[in-house]
Design a protein around this motif. Structure first.
Motif, short mmCIF file in Angstrom:
data_model
loop_
_atom_site.label_atom_id
_atom_site.label_comp_id
_atom_site.label_asym_id
_atom_site.label_seq_id
_atom_site.Cartn_x
_atom_site.Cartn_y
_atom_site.Cartn_z
N GLU A 174 0.83 -1.21 0.00
CA GLU A 174 0.00 0.00 0.00
C GLU A 174 0.87 1.25 0.00
OE1 GLU A 174 -3.67 0.74 0.03
OE2 GLU A 174 -2.45 2.42 -0.62
N TYR A 200 -3.15 12.26 9.00
CA TYR A 200 -3.63 10.95 9.47
C TYR A 200 -3.17 10.65 10.90
CZ TYR A 200 -4.10 10.39 4.38
OH TYR A 200 -4.41 10.56 3.05
N ALA A 232 -6.00 10.51 13.99
CA ALA A 232 -6.85 9.31 13.96
C ALA A 232 -6.08 8.08 14.44
CB ALA A 232 -7.40 9.07 12.54
N MET A 233 -4.85 7.94 13.98
CA MET A 233 -4.09 6.75 14.34
C MET A 233 -3.57 6.82 15.77
SD MET A 233 -4.77 5.01 11.78
CE MET A 233 -3.80 3.52 12.03
N PRO A 271 -9.56 9.51 -10.47
CA PRO A 271 -10.23 8.73 -11.53
C PRO A 271 -11.53 8.08 -11.06
CG PRO A 271 -8.33 7.54 -10.68
CD PRO A 271 -8.36 8.85 -9.96
N PRO A 317 -14.73 9.66 -9.99
CA PRO A 317 -15.53 10.88 -9.73
C PRO A 317 -16.73 10.63 -8.83
CG PRO A 317 -15.77 10.13 -12.02
CD PRO A 317 -14.62 9.38 -11.44
N LEU A 318 -17.35 9.47 -8.91
CA LEU A 318 -18.55 9.23 -8.11
C LEU A 318 -18.21 8.86 -6.68
CD1 LEU A 318 -20.57 7.23 -10.79
CD2 LEU A 318 -20.74 9.67 -10.22
N THR A 324 -4.84 -1.99 -3.21
CA THR A 324 -4.56 -0.65 -2.72
C THR A 324 -5.89 0.09 -2.51
OG1 THR A 324 -4.49 0.30 -4.92
CG2 THR A 324 -2.42 -0.56 -4.08
N ILE A 325 -5.82 1.14 -1.71
CA ILE A 325 -7.02 1.93 -1.46
C ILE A 325 -7.50 2.56 -2.77
CG2 ILE A 325 -7.83 4.02 -0.27
CD1 ILE A 325 -5.91 3.16 2.06
N GLU A 374 -7.27 1.27 -5.81
CA GLU A 374 -7.99 0.25 -6.58
C GLU A 374 -9.36 -0.04 -5.97
OE1 GLU A 374 -4.12 -2.38 -8.09
OE2 GLU A 374 -5.07 -2.81 -6.18
N LEU A 419 -11.80 2.39 -7.06
CA LEU A 419 -12.19 2.15 -8.45
C LEU A 419 -13.17 0.97 -8.53
CD1 LEU A 419 -8.81 2.91 -10.18
CD2 LEU A 419 -10.98 4.02 -10.69
N ASP A 435 -5.69 -3.03 8.41
CA ASP A 435 -5.03 -1.76 8.06
C ASP A 435 -5.92 -0.58 8.44
OD1 ASP A 435 -3.62 0.33 6.98
OD2 ASP A 435 -4.01 -0.21 4.89
N LEU A 436 -5.83 -0.17 9.69
CA LEU A 436 -6.69 0.94 10.15
C LEU A 436 -6.29 2.27 9.53
CD1 LEU A 436 -7.34 0.08 13.89
CD2 LEU A 436 -8.64 -0.57 11.86
N ASN A 437 -5.07 2.36 9.01
CA ASN A 437 -4.66 3.57 8.31
C ASN A 437 -5.63 3.89 7.17
OD1 ASN A 437 -1.69 3.67 9.45
ND2 ASN A 437 -2.03 1.58 8.77
N PRO A 494 -8.51 6.92 8.02
CA PRO A 494 -8.31 8.35 7.72
C PRO A 494 -8.02 8.61 6.24
CG PRO A 494 -6.47 7.48 9.02
CD PRO A 494 -7.56 6.45 9.05
N VAL A 495 -7.37 7.69 5.56
CA VAL A 495 -7.14 7.90 4.12
C VAL A 495 -8.47 7.96 3.39
CG1 VAL A 495 -6.13 6.93 2.02
CG2 VAL A 495 -4.85 6.80 4.17
N ALA A 539 -10.51 11.07 3.83
CA ALA A 539 -10.05 12.20 3.01
C ALA A 539 -10.41 12.03 1.54
CB ALA A 539 -8.53 12.35 3.14
N ALA A 579 -12.08 4.48 17.28
CA ALA A 579 -11.30 5.68 17.61
C ALA A 579 -10.68 6.31 16.37
CB ALA A 579 -10.22 5.33 18.63
N ALA A 580 -10.38 5.49 15.37
CA ALA A 580 -9.80 6.02 14.13
C ALA A 580 -10.86 6.65 13.23
CB ALA A 580 -9.07 4.90 13.37
#
Lengths: 273, 273, 273, 273
Positions: free
Chosen positions: B182, B218, B221-222, C5, C7-8, C152-153, C155, C158, C190-192, C195-196, C199, C228-229
Motif C-alpha cells: 500500500e 492521518y 486518527a491513528m 479517476p 468521480p462518483l 490498494t485503497i 484500486e 475504483l 489496516d486501520l490507516n 483516515p485515508v 479524506a 477511535a480512528a
C-alpha cells in the motif's frame, strides 16, 4: 533515464558496466566476468572449512564464503567464531588459493576483518547500518552489499552510494530475497532486481539463491535462473554435511550437489553468450 | 502459551505487565502508566528545540524526542547535529524539565548518548543491529526499540531479548509501521501488534503514528486508535514550523495541532479506563 | 486534492460524507451514524442463527450478518447452505427485526440474494470480480464492499466506482485486513485506511476486526481502535458456540464477549463525540 | 511429502508430471513439452490481431493470446470487444493455425468462450472466483489458471483443485507476479514458485514475465530466467505497435523484439536439456 540521487552508483556516465577485482585481480566480477562464491553459512572448524574450500575449488568456485560474525535472530544461538574464524578462513585460502568473503556486523571490526578478508560482506540486516557503511567506505577491500529484506532497489542503490561516496569504489550488489506473504520459500528471491539493476547501475550484481529460497532443493533452479537473467555471479551455501551444520543446514548444498550445479552452470553460461 | 524462545521478554512468569521508569521515575510507562513523547524529527537549532519543548510540555507531553544522529536513506541528506545536538537537547530538558529521548546508530556512540539521553531509541533500520543491541544491554538507560520495517513480532521480541539478556531490563517497544504494497501511507502502521504484544510480553508498547503514516493529517486518527487498542504511549513528531523542517516535515504536527490532539487523548483515556 | 479517476466515489463535490440507509432507513450508516453488524461466519441451522440474532440484538447490534454462499479456499470445505440459508436469515430477521447482511459470489445469484438480503456483501476474493460488481450496480440494495487482500485503497475506490457508475449509489466500504509478511495475525488489519478513505471518499467506512486479526482475543482491541480512528461501523463475527462453528470459530466472539464489547464501544463512542 | 489437501493437483501418485494437450494435441505443454504463447494484451481489430498472429507464428510461438473480456481496474477503461473479439481470434487462428488462449471473467460467458477458445485463461483477479472455477471444471477445454496477486502457492493449488474436482483434468498454472513493497517493477515475478510447484504438483507451470515486470525492457531477462528455472512455457505480450496499444503497451514487446527473444530461448532450451 532522468537524474538519479545516486550519482556514483548510477549507470549514467559509464560506457560499460564496471568490473571489480578481488584479491588483486585473481578474481574479477562484472561486465562479463562471472564469479561463483561458495562455502558454508558459518565457519565451524579447521576441518570443515578446509574440506569445504577444497571441494568448492575443485568444483569450480572462484571464491570461498564463510561467516565468523553471525547475525542470529536469537541471542541464544551460535554467534560465530570471531577472529579465530578469520584465521581458519585464512588457512583455507592458503590451502586452496581461493580469495575469502566474510561478513562484518560491527564498525569496530571492519579493520580486523579487512586484514583477513578479500571481500567484505554486509548482510541483509545491516544494509541501512550507515555507520558500518561509512566505515567500509574508508577501507580498500571490495564490499559485497546484500539487499535488505524490505529494501527497495532505489534504497539499496542509496546504501551503495554511502560506501562509494566515502571513497571505496568497489561495491558489489547481492540480491538475497525479500519479505513477502509467501511462506513456501524462506524469502522471495527477487530476480526482477537483476534487469532493473542492469539498467540503473554500473555495479556488478550477484544473487544468493540459498538465503533467497531457504531450501537446498530449490537452489539449483534459482541459480540457473539468476544466471539466465544476467547475474554477474552467485553466492551459494555449501557444507560437507548439511545435516550437522550449526546454521542454515536446510539451505546448504552438499559438495557433490554443488559440483553438479557448477557443471550445469558452465553449460548454461556458454549458451547465454 | 507454550514455551517461547524469549524467556526474558515473555509475558509468562510476570503477574503484571512491567512499568519502566525514565529519568529516575519522573516518567513511568507501562501497566497503566501512559507516556506521551513528542518533538521534532531532527534537532535543528537551540531556538527550534527549546520552542518545541516548551510547546509540547505545555500541551501535556511527558518527554521530548529529537534526533541528532539521523539515519538518512541518502548519504547526501542532513545527517544530524551529533554531539552538538545532544547538548541542545540537554538545554531543552533544563528549560522544561522534560526527559529526552534520542536515537543512537553506532555502538561507539552509546556511552556518549547515554550521558545525555534519558531514554535511547533504536530506529527501524537498526532493530537487528546486534552489536548495537548488545552495547545497549550494558548501559543503565531505558531503550526504546522500534520495530523493523519487515520484522515479525516474533523477531522483534528476540531483538528485545538481546538487550535484556545482556543485562538491561528496561526495554520499551515501539510500533512504527511495516512495509506493504500500500502506497497511500508511507508505511502500514500495524496496530494489531498491540494486542499481540500484550499477550506475548510484559514490556510496554508504544506507537509512532507519525512515521507509521507519513502524513500529518492521518496522525490524530491513528494516535487515538493506538490508545484505544491499548498502547502504553505515543511517539509523535511535532515541529514549530513543519514546512521548514529539515526532515519529515510532511508528517509533523504543528504545536497547535499537537495540543488539540493531546486534549482529545486525555478525554479518550478517561473513557477507556 | 487533484482530479481523481473515481468521480462518483470521490469526496470532492460532497459537502458532507454520505449516510446510507439500510432496510428503508431502519439502520443508517455514515456521517455520524454508527452501525454495528454482528453474526456468525456461516449460517448453520435455524437454531444457531436465531439464537445468535437474538443475542446480538440484545447486545445492541444494528444488523445481522451470516454467510450462506461461502468462498472457501478448498473445494472440499463446507460451501454454505445457499437459498435455504437465505430463508433462515429471513426467519432471524422476522424474529428480531434486524436487517440482514450476506455475501454473494456469483452474478447469477444477485437477484435471488437481493430478494432476501437488506445489504449485500462482496467479499475480499471478489473485490475485482467486475461482472459481479456490475450486476450489483443494477439492483436497489446497499452493497458492502470489502477490501481485497492485496488491494490498494486507490484500486478499492475504483471497484466502488464500478458499482456506482452502474447506477447503485449505496456503497459501503469495509476494511478487513491485507496480506503482509506478518504471521502473528491472520491478516494485517489496516486501520490507516480509515483516515485515508475519510479524506478521499464520501462513502461510509466499516471495519471487520474478526477477519482482520483471525483471533477472537484481539478483536475487542481492534474494534475499539477502529472506532477511535473514525470508522462508521464494525462487522463482528459472533457465534453461540465458537468451538463448534463450521468455519472461522477461532475468530468468533461468544455472545457474552460481544455484549461486553458492545458496552465498551458505547462508552468509547460518547467520549469520541 | 505428507498428505496434501489437494489430492488431484498433488505430485503424489504421478510417476511423471502431466502433459496437457491444447487443440487436440496440436500443442502440448508439460513434462518436457515447452509452450510459447504470445499476442497482444487486448484484441483491438482484425488487422491488429492477424498481423500479430502472423508475426508470433513466424517467430516460433505455439499459441496466440489476446484478451476480449478485459478486467480493467477502472470502469471507465476499455472493457474489451467481447464476442466480436472472439470472432477475430478465430479468424487469426484460421489464418495462422495457432490455437487461441483468451480470458473469461464471468461464469455466464464460459460456454461462449469455450466455443471459440482452445484454452481458457483465468486472470489474477479471479483466481478465487469459485463459481467461475466450478463452471470451468465442467467444460472440455484446458484452463490456464494464473496466480492471484496475493495468493500463496498453497491457495493456488487449492484453486486448481476446484477445477480438477469438478471434472476438468486439464489445468495449467501460470505465475504472473505477486504484490510486494517493491515499486521498480509492476509486480514481483516470483520465479521461486517454479521449483516449489515442480515439487508439489504434476500440473504444468507457465510464466508471464510481461505482467510480472510491467516493463518490456525486463521481459527478455525474466523469460530466460523462467525457462532456466524449469518453466514449461511462457506467456508473452506482443503488439505490432506497443505505443498505440489500448492497454499495457509499456509491457509489450514489438514483433521484432519477440522474434529475437524466441531465438535466444531456443538456444537456451538446447543448453538446458
Amino acid at each position: 533515464m532522468g537524474v538519479r540521487p545516486y550519482p556514483l552508483a548510477s549507470r549514467v556516465g559509464h560506457a560499460q558496466p564496471s568490473t571489480i577485482a578481488i584479491r588483486n585481480g585473481s578474481v574479477q566480477v562484472g561486465n562479463g566476468a562471472f564469479c561463483l562464491i561458495a562455502g558454508p553459512c558459518a565457519v565451524e572448524s579447521r576441518e570443515q572449512i578446509v574440506e569445504c574450500a577444497r571441494a568448492v575449488k575443485a568444483a569450480g568456485a572462484n571464491a570461498l564464503r564463510g561467516g565468523v560474525y553471525k547475525p542470529r535472530t536469537s541471542p541464544y544461538d551460535f554467534q560465530g567464531l570471531g577472529e579465530e574464524g578469520l584465521r581458519l578462513l585464512a588457512t583455507a585460502r592458503e590451502v586452496t588459493g581461493l580469495p575469502i568473503v566474510t561478513e562484518v556486523l560491527d564498525p569496530r571490526d571492519v579493520a580486523l576483518v579487512g586484514e583477513y578478508a578479500d571481500c567484505i560482506q554486509v548482510g541483509s540486516r545491516n544494509t541501512q547500518n550507515y555507520p558500518l557503511l561509512k566505515e567500509l567506505g574508508l577501507i580498500r577491500r571490495p564490499v559485497l552489499l546484500k539487499r535488505g529484506m524490505a529494501m527497495t532497489i532505489h534504497e539499496w542503490l542509496l546504501s551503495a552510494e554511502y560506501i562509494l561516496s566515502a571513497g571505496n569504489t568497489d561495491v558489489i550488489l547481492c540480491e538475497r530475497g525479500i519479505r513477502t506473504f509467501e511462506s513456501a520459500t524462506r524469502h522471495t528471491l527477487d530476480l526482477n532486481a537483476i534487469p532493473v539493476l542492469k539498467a540503473e547501475t554500473h555495479l556488478p550484481v550477484l544473487v544468493d539463491p540459498s538465503h533467497g529460497t531457504g531450501c537446498a532443493a530449490y537452489v539449483p533452479a534459482m541459480a540457473k535462473a539468476a544466471m539466465a537473467a544476467g547475474a554477474d555471479g552467485l553466492l551459494i551455501e555449501v557444507h560437507p554435511d548439511p545435516a550437522t551444520a550449526v546454521s542454515d543446514g536446510e539451505q546448504s548444498l552438499t559438495c557433490g550437489q554443488f559440483a553438479a550445479l557448477s557443471t550445469q552452470l558452465r553449460t548454461l553460461r556458454t549458451a547465454l553468450r
